[in-house]
Write a protein that holds these residues in place. Sequence first.
Motif, short mmCIF file in Angstrom:
data_model
loop_
_atom_site.label_atom_id
_atom_site.label_comp_id
_atom_site.label_asym_id
_atom_site.label_seq_id
_atom_site.Cartn_x
_atom_site.Cartn_y
_atom_site.Cartn_z
N ARG A 12 1.08 -1.21 -0.23
CA ARG A 12 -0.05 0.04 0.05
C ARG A 12 0.82 0.70 -0.30
NH1 ARG A 12 -5.67 -0.61 2.66
NH2 ARG A 12 -6.03 -2.87 2.74
N LEU A 13 1.73 1.38 0.86
CA LEU A 13 2.95 2.60 0.93
C LEU A 13 3.68 2.60 -0.65
CD1 LEU A 13 3.87 4.44 2.76
CD2 LEU A 13 5.36 3.31 3.34
N LEU A 14 4.20 1.20 -1.04
CA LEU A 14 4.70 1.73 -2.52
C LEU A 14 3.19 2.71 -3.76
CD1 LEU A 14 7.03 1.95 -4.56
CD2 LEU A 14 6.91 -0.04 -4.59
N THR A 15 2.38 2.03 -3.38
CA THR A 15 1.76 2.43 -4.57
C THR A 15 1.15 3.76 -3.99
OG1 THR A 15 0.49 0.08 -3.93
CG2 THR A 15 -1.34 1.61 -5.06
N ILE A 16 1.07 4.42 -3.06
CA ILE A 16 0.46 5.57 -2.81
C ILE A 16 2.16 6.46 -3.31
CG2 ILE A 16 1.22 7.78 -1.33
CD1 ILE A 16 -0.50 5.35 1.06
N VAL A 17 3.06 6.01 -3.29
CA VAL A 17 4.48 6.96 -4.03
C VAL A 17 4.75 6.29 -5.19
CG1 VAL A 17 7.03 6.70 -4.30
CG2 VAL A 17 5.79 5.82 -1.77
N LEU A 18 3.96 5.32 -5.74
CA LEU A 18 3.91 4.82 -7.25
C LEU A 18 2.67 6.36 -7.80
CD1 LEU A 18 4.65 1.46 -7.70
CD2 LEU A 18 6.19 3.35 -8.22
N ARG A 19 1.87 6.19 -7.23
CA ARG A 19 0.73 7.36 -8.00
C ARG A 19 0.92 8.86 -7.71
NH1 ARG A 19 -4.94 7.82 -7.71
NH2 ARG A 19 -5.38 5.32 -6.71
N LYS A 20 2.06 9.10 -6.77
CA LYS A 20 1.98 10.48 -6.82
C LYS A 20 3.96 10.67 -7.45
CE LYS A 20 1.77 11.91 -2.24
NZ LYS A 20 2.01 11.54 -0.55
N MET A 21 4.21 9.56 -7.87
CA MET A 21 5.26 9.84 -9.29
C MET A 21 4.81 9.83 -10.03
SD MET A 21 8.01 7.10 -8.47
CE MET A 21 9.10 7.00 -6.62
N ALA A 22 3.73 8.99 -10.60
CA ALA A 22 2.89 8.89 -12.54
C ALA A 22 2.35 10.53 -12.40
CB ALA A 22 2.35 8.14 -11.99
N THR A 23 1.67 10.97 -11.03
CA THR A 23 0.98 11.69 -10.72
C THR A 23 1.65 13.09 -11.45
OG1 THR A 23 -0.70 11.48 -9.83
CG2 THR A 23 -0.78 13.96 -9.95
N SER A 24 3.46 13.04 -10.69
CA SER A 24 4.47 13.90 -10.78
C SER A 24 4.50 13.89 -12.34
CB SER A 24 5.19 13.85 -10.16
OG SER A 24 5.89 12.92 -10.65
N MET A 25 4.17 13.10 -13.17
CA MET A 25 4.53 13.44 -14.74
C MET A 25 3.89 13.31 -15.83
SD MET A 25 8.01 9.94 -14.20
CE MET A 25 6.41 8.83 -13.52
N GLY A 26 2.41 13.51 -15.03
CA GLY A 26 0.99 14.25 -15.70
C GLY A 26 0.83 12.90 -16.40
N TYR A 27 0.73 11.64 -15.71
CA TYR A 27 -0.04 10.60 -15.96
C TYR A 27 -1.27 10.83 -14.91
CZ TYR A 27 3.68 8.50 -18.86
OH TYR A 27 3.71 8.30 -19.87
N GLU A 28 -2.86 10.40 -15.07
CA GLU A 28 -3.55 10.46 -14.53
C GLU A 28 -3.71 8.79 -14.52
OE1 GLU A 28 -8.31 10.14 -15.38
OE2 GLU A 28 -7.43 10.83 -16.85
N VAL A 29 -4.17 8.39 -13.06
CA VAL A 29 -4.14 6.94 -12.56
C VAL A 29 -4.92 6.90 -12.40
CG1 VAL A 29 -3.86 5.24 -10.79
CG2 VAL A 29 -2.00 7.51 -10.97
N LEU A 30 -5.66 5.61 -13.55
CA LEU A 30 -6.80 5.50 -13.36
C LEU A 30 -7.11 4.48 -12.08
CD1 LEU A 30 -6.86 4.17 -17.33
CD2 LEU A 30 -8.05 6.43 -16.48
N ALA A 31 -6.19 3.72 -12.52
CA ALA A 31 -6.59 2.82 -10.88
C ALA A 31 -5.70 1.77 -10.19
CB ALA A 31 -7.95 1.31 -11.83
N THR A 32 -6.08 1.44 -9.27
CA THR A 32 -4.81 1.18 -8.51
C THR A 32 -5.04 -0.73 -8.03
OG1 THR A 32 -5.08 1.81 -6.11
CG2 THR A 32 -3.50 2.73 -7.58
N CYS A 33 -4.75 -1.30 -7.98
CA CYS A 33 -4.78 -2.97 -7.23
C CYS A 33 -3.60 -3.75 -6.83
CB CYS A 33 -6.00 -3.81 -8.54
SG CYS A 33 -4.99 -4.73 -10.02
#
Length: 122
Positions: A12-33
Amino acid sequence: MNKKVVIVEDDRLLTIVLRKMATSMGYEVLATCPGGRHAIEIVQSHKPDLVIMDILLADDVSGIEAMKAIRNQSTVPVVYITAQNDAKIRREASSIENSAYLLKPVKVSHLQEAIQTVQFAA
């Protein structure tokens, strides 16, 4: 229009970190699982531009197995992020077309490079 990404990670923690990284690069995170089975369904229904995929997941379907199933219907690029540095696993992951392989812990710069690599291959 933002590029869309699905993140498949059971930590879960890494999911949050990856979401922040992706968002900072301009990606829209559609879903996590956290699991491979769910990942197959999510990628099929959401049609992302990129998948960020762990290899060892919460269920009985590995990230590599999930990508093999996804490849039957999609050529979406994948960046594997894993703690597994085993040569056999690396070879199997690399057998998936349009993929990159990163070892944890992940730095934003390495993720950006890997994404550029798979996008140019797409």
